[in-house]
Design a protein around this motif. Structure first.
Motif, PDB file in Angstrom:
ATOM      1  N   ALA A 144     -38.713 -32.294  13.118  1.00  0.00           N
ATOM      2  CA  ALA A 144     -39.967 -33.041  13.223  1.00  0.00           C
ATOM      3  C   ALA A 144     -39.744 -34.465  12.752  1.00  0.00           C
ATOM      4  O   ALA A 144     -39.048 -34.710  11.763  1.00  0.00           O
ATOM      5  CB  ALA A 144     -41.055 -32.375  12.379  1.00  0.00           C
ATOM      6  N   GLY A 145     -40.337 -35.409  13.479  1.00  0.00           N
ATOM      7  CA  GLY A 145     -40.205 -36.806  13.085  1.00  0.00           C
ATOM      8  C   GLY A 145     -40.573 -37.726  14.223  1.00  0.00           C
ATOM      9  O   GLY A 145     -40.879 -37.289  15.333  1.00  0.00           O
ATOM     10  N   HIS A 302     -35.047 -26.382   8.966  1.00  0.00           N
ATOM     11  CA  HIS A 302     -36.103 -27.393   9.157  1.00  0.00           C
ATOM     12  C   HIS A 302     -35.550 -28.753   8.774  1.00  0.00           C
ATOM     13  O   HIS A 302     -35.045 -28.942   7.661  1.00  0.00           O
ATOM     14  CB  HIS A 302     -37.328 -27.051   8.298  1.00  0.00           C
ATOM     15  CG  HIS A 302     -38.386 -28.098   8.329  1.00  0.00           C
ATOM     16  ND1 HIS A 302     -39.164 -28.415   7.223  1.00  0.00           N
ATOM     17  CD2 HIS A 302     -38.796 -28.925   9.318  1.00  0.00           C
ATOM     18  CE1 HIS A 302     -39.997 -29.386   7.540  1.00  0.00           C
ATOM     19  NE2 HIS A 302     -39.792 -29.714   8.799  1.00  0.00           N
ATOM     20  N   VAL A 303     -35.628 -29.694   9.700  1.00  0.00           N
ATOM     21  CA  VAL A 303     -35.139 -31.056   9.479  1.00  0.00           C
ATOM     22  C   VAL A 303     -36.304 -32.012   9.692  1.00  0.00           C
ATOM     23  O   VAL A 303     -37.012 -31.930  10.706  1.00  0.00           O
ATOM     24  CB  VAL A 303     -33.992 -31.417  10.446  1.00  0.00           C
ATOM     25  CG1 VAL A 303     -33.467 -32.814  10.147  1.00  0.00           C
ATOM     26  CG2 VAL A 303     -32.870 -30.388  10.355  1.00  0.00           C
ATOM     27  N   THR A 304     -36.514 -32.916   8.735  1.00  0.00           N
ATOM     28  CA  THR A 304     -37.572 -33.920   8.849  1.00  0.00           C
ATOM     29  C   THR A 304     -36.945 -35.301   8.986  1.00  0.00           C
ATOM     30  O   THR A 304     -36.149 -35.709   8.130  1.00  0.00           O
ATOM     31  CB  THR A 304     -38.495 -33.895   7.624  1.00  0.00           C
ATOM     32  OG1 THR A 304     -39.090 -32.597   7.507  1.00  0.00           O
ATOM     33  CG2 THR A 304     -39.596 -34.941   7.752  1.00  0.00           C
ATOM     34  N   PHE A 305     -37.297 -36.008  10.047  1.00  0.00           N
ATOM     35  CA  PHE A 305     -36.824 -37.367  10.269  1.00  0.00           C
ATOM     36  C   PHE A 305     -37.924 -38.351   9.859  1.00  0.00           C
ATOM     37  O   PHE A 305     -39.113 -38.028   9.906  1.00  0.00           O
ATOM     38  CB  PHE A 305     -36.481 -37.592  11.741  1.00  0.00           C
ATOM     39  CG  PHE A 305     -35.296 -36.800  12.225  1.00  0.00           C
ATOM     40  CD1 PHE A 305     -34.012 -37.320  12.137  1.00  0.00           C
ATOM     41  CD2 PHE A 305     -35.458 -35.537  12.774  1.00  0.00           C
ATOM     42  CE1 PHE A 305     -32.920 -36.607  12.586  1.00  0.00           C
ATOM     43  CE2 PHE A 305     -34.366 -34.811  13.229  1.00  0.00           C
ATOM     44  CZ  PHE A 305     -33.091 -35.341  13.127  1.00  0.00           C
ATOM     45  N   THR A 306     -37.515 -39.559   9.461  1.00  0.00           N
ATOM     46  CA  THR A 306     -38.455 -40.625   9.114  1.00  0.00           C
ATOM     47  C   THR A 306     -38.137 -41.861   9.935  1.00  0.00           C
ATOM     48  O   THR A 306     -37.183 -41.869  10.726  1.00  0.00           O
ATOM     49  CB  THR A 306     -38.370 -40.968   7.618  1.00  0.00           C
ATOM     50  OG1 THR A 306     -37.088 -41.582   7.356  1.00  0.00           O
ATOM     51  CG2 THR A 306     -38.507 -39.719   6.751  1.00  0.00           C
ATOM     52  N   GLU A 307     -38.919 -42.928   9.712  1.00  0.00           N
ATOM     53  CA  GLU A 307     -38.659 -44.167  10.466  1.00  0.00           C
ATOM     54  C   GLU A 307     -37.270 -44.735  10.169  1.00  0.00           C
ATOM     55  O   GLU A 307     -36.698 -45.446  10.990  1.00  0.00           O
ATOM     56  CB  GLU A 307     -39.733 -45.216  10.170  1.00  0.00           C
ATOM     57  CG  GLU A 307     -39.670 -45.873   8.805  1.00  0.00           C
ATOM     58  CD  GLU A 307     -40.435 -45.109   7.740  1.00  0.00           C
ATOM     59  OE1 GLU A 307     -40.586 -45.650   6.630  1.00  0.00           O
ATOM     60  OE2 GLU A 307     -40.893 -43.974   8.028  1.00  0.00           O
ATOM     61  N   ALA A 308     -36.701 -44.403   9.014  1.00  0.00           N
ATOM     62  CA  ALA A 308     -35.358 -44.890   8.677  1.00  0.00           C
ATOM     63  C   ALA A 308     -34.293 -44.289   9.581  1.00  0.00           C
ATOM     64  O   ALA A 308     -33.178 -44.813   9.658  1.00  0.00           O
ATOM     65  CB  ALA A 308     -35.042 -44.568   7.217  1.00  0.00           C
ATOM     66  N   TYR A 323     -46.915 -48.344  11.982  1.00  0.00           N
ATOM     67  CA  TYR A 323     -47.940 -47.329  12.208  1.00  0.00           C
ATOM     68  C   TYR A 323     -48.058 -46.383  11.012  1.00  0.00           C
ATOM     69  O   TYR A 323     -49.167 -46.023  10.599  1.00  0.00           O
ATOM     70  CB  TYR A 323     -47.624 -46.528  13.476  1.00  0.00           C
ATOM     71  CG  TYR A 323     -48.191 -47.153  14.739  1.00  0.00           C
ATOM     72  CD1 TYR A 323     -49.513 -46.925  15.108  1.00  0.00           C
ATOM     73  CD2 TYR A 323     -47.419 -47.966  15.554  1.00  0.00           C
ATOM     74  CE1 TYR A 323     -50.050 -47.486  16.256  1.00  0.00           C
ATOM     75  CE2 TYR A 323     -47.926 -48.544  16.699  1.00  0.00           C
ATOM     76  CZ  TYR A 323     -49.245 -48.301  17.052  1.00  0.00           C
ATOM     77  OH  TYR A 323     -49.768 -48.869  18.181  1.00  0.00           O
ATOM     78  N   GLU A 324     -46.929 -45.970  10.448  1.00  0.00           N
ATOM     79  CA  GLU A 324     -46.981 -45.049   9.312  1.00  0.00           C
ATOM     80  C   GLU A 324     -47.602 -45.726   8.094  1.00  0.00           C
ATOM     81  O   GLU A 324     -48.337 -45.098   7.328  1.00  0.00           O
ATOM     82  CB  GLU A 324     -45.576 -44.545   8.992  1.00  0.00           C
ATOM     83  CG  GLU A 324     -45.016 -43.630  10.073  1.00  0.00           C
ATOM     84  CD  GLU A 324     -43.796 -42.859   9.625  1.00  0.00           C
ATOM     85  OE1 GLU A 324     -43.321 -43.101   8.502  1.00  0.00           O
ATOM     86  OE2 GLU A 324     -43.331 -42.005  10.402  1.00  0.00           O
ATOM     87  N   SER A 325     -47.317 -47.024   7.915  1.00  0.00           N
ATOM     88  CA  SER A 325     -47.925 -47.754   6.813  1.00  0.00           C
ATOM     89  C   SER A 325     -49.432 -47.843   6.985  1.00  0.00           C
ATOM     90  O   SER A 325     -50.199 -47.696   6.029  1.00  0.00           O
ATOM     91  CB  SER A 325     -47.309 -49.159   6.731  1.00  0.00           C
ATOM     92  OG  SER A 325     -47.949 -49.930   5.742  1.00  0.00           O
ATOM     93  N   SER A 326     -49.860 -48.066   8.238  1.00  0.00           N
ATOM     94  CA  SER A 326     -51.296 -48.147   8.512  1.00  0.00           C
ATOM     95  C   SER A 326     -51.997 -46.822   8.236  1.00  0.00           C
ATOM     96  O   SER A 326     -53.103 -46.784   7.706  1.00  0.00           O
ATOM     97  CB  SER A 326     -51.512 -48.559   9.972  1.00  0.00           C
ATOM     98  OG  SER A 326     -52.878 -48.551  10.313  1.00  0.00           O
ATOM     99  N   GLU A 327     -51.335 -45.711   8.597  1.00  0.00           N
ATOM    100  CA  GLU A 327     -51.942 -44.398   8.393  1.00  0.00           C
ATOM    101  C   GLU A 327     -52.063 -44.052   6.914  1.00  0.00           C
ATOM    102  O   GLU A 327     -52.926 -43.276   6.518  1.00  0.00           O
ATOM    103  CB  GLU A 327     -51.117 -43.331   9.116  1.00  0.00           C
ATOM    104  CG  GLU A 327     -51.227 -43.430  10.633  1.00  0.00           C
ATOM    105  CD  GLU A 327     -50.193 -42.562  11.341  1.00  0.00           C
ATOM    106  OE1 GLU A 327     -49.419 -41.884  10.629  1.00  0.00           O
ATOM    107  OE2 GLU A 327     -50.166 -42.569  12.574  1.00  0.00           O
TER     108      GLU A 327
END
Length: 340
Positions: A144-145, A302-308, A323-327
């Motif tokens: 997910a990411g 389970h693997v989590t991806f981020t904007e990095a 977008y993530e900062s806005s949320e």
């Protein structure tokens, strides 16, 4: 303008690469790869033939040398040296430095890679490295990411490699056919022509890892199947690698139905971006719920991806971060900036 102490702290090293043509591939068109390393590592690089003069802080010079050597070794082995590969080498060096402080570079492990007959691809971030490792040791993996992190692309590459090695006998690649103002029944053409627009990203990834003629032949013989999620109901998928892409658009019931299709000798990969669901308002995404319910079960990864972890254009990473900062910001409940 650097402070006097900064100038005193700077040093200079020359790295010599033993093949001019390979060195040119590493430097990139108009030295664009060197420019990327300069920006990322805060060093100055000047190329002359197969020599690179590196100026900067001693630790930054060391990282730049390791990055250039990694790229050179891979280019000599026939692998590309694109801007994305530069970013991957930088991330790999950073991870190695944190895991193995004080060890010689030669003793450090490399990021995982997936190899098919057409091409080999190495992980570019620590999350991608973990993802490939989980794919190799788990029967069911959730990824997910945000967009651009390589979730689907690497999953398809891994699936093709399993097929070519004989670990599985067929590939089954699926997506929810979520409609956006049009219904499949009103689109012209046969079934394949109706669902192609929804599944095009999977076709593109397949052709990156397989010869297009082999893809077409595999689809004709049933060795490769690309189908909407709704067509999975009632089936038992044995000796297959099954990929569900864009899983954030699957409902809870659809996700349960899909996960229970897993048969003997099969592997299953589920990818999606929980922040980009196209389900009707108020309808719960099956992806987030499945990750919550199944995380920790034996055989499930389970693997989590981020904007990095975004490996597309640099601008995509900044867009995702914005977008993530806005949320994360609290809603504006009135004040001088609120609309009248």
């Amino acid at each position: 303008m650097p402070a006097p102490s900064d100038r005193l702290a700077e040093s200079e090293q020359t790295l010599s690469l033993d093949d001019n043509r390979t060195a040119s591939m590493v430097f990139g068109h108009y030295d664009q790869n060197l420019a990327r390393i300069e920006r990322r590592l805060n060093v100055s690089l000047n190329a002359n033939g197969n020599h690179v003069v590196i100026k900067g802080a001693p630790d930054a010079i060391g990282r730049a040398q390791r990055v250039l050597q990694i790229l050179f070794d891979r280019a000599r082995a026939g692998q590309p040296a694109t801007l994305g590969d530069v970013d991957g080498a930088i991330e790999e060096c950073a991870l190695q430095g944190s895991l193995f402080p004080g060890e010689a570079p030669a003793s450090r492990s490399n990021f995982e890679q997936v190899s098919t007959r057409k091409k080999g691809v190495r992980a570019r971030t620590a999350s991608q490295d973990f993802y490939l490792r989980e794919l190799k040791r788990r029967e069911l993996v959730f990824a997910a990411g945000p967009a651009g992190t390589g979730k689907t692309w690497l999953a398809v590459g891994h699936a093709v490699s399993l097929l070519e090695q004989g670990v599985v006998e067929r590939l089954i690649l699926s997506r929810p056919a979520v409609e956006a103002g049009e219904r499949l029944g009103f689109l012209p053409g046969d079934l394949r022509e109706k669902v192609d627009p929804y599944l095009r990203p999977i076709y593109d990834a397949l052709q990156d890892f397989m010869d297009p003629r082999m893809v077409e032949r595999g689809m004709q013989t049933g060795m490769i199947e690309v189908a909407p999620l709704a067509f999975m109901r009632g089936r038992t998928l044995s000796n297959a690698c099954v990929l569900l892409d864009e899983a954030q658009n699957a409902t809870t019931m659809q996700m349960k139905m899909f996960l229970t299709r897993l048969g003997e000798g099969s592997r299953m990969i589920v990818t999606g971006d929980p922040s980009q669901t196209d389900l009707p308002t108020g309808q719960k995404s099956g992806l987030s719920e499945a990750i919550h319910l199944l995380s920790g079960l034996e055989g499930v990864g389970h693997v989590t991806f981020t904007e990095a972890d975004v490996v597309r254009h640099d601008l995509v990473r900044r867009i995702v971060a914005a977008y993530e900062s806005s949320e994360r910001k609290p809603p504006n409940r009135g004040g001088k900036d609120a609309p009248a």
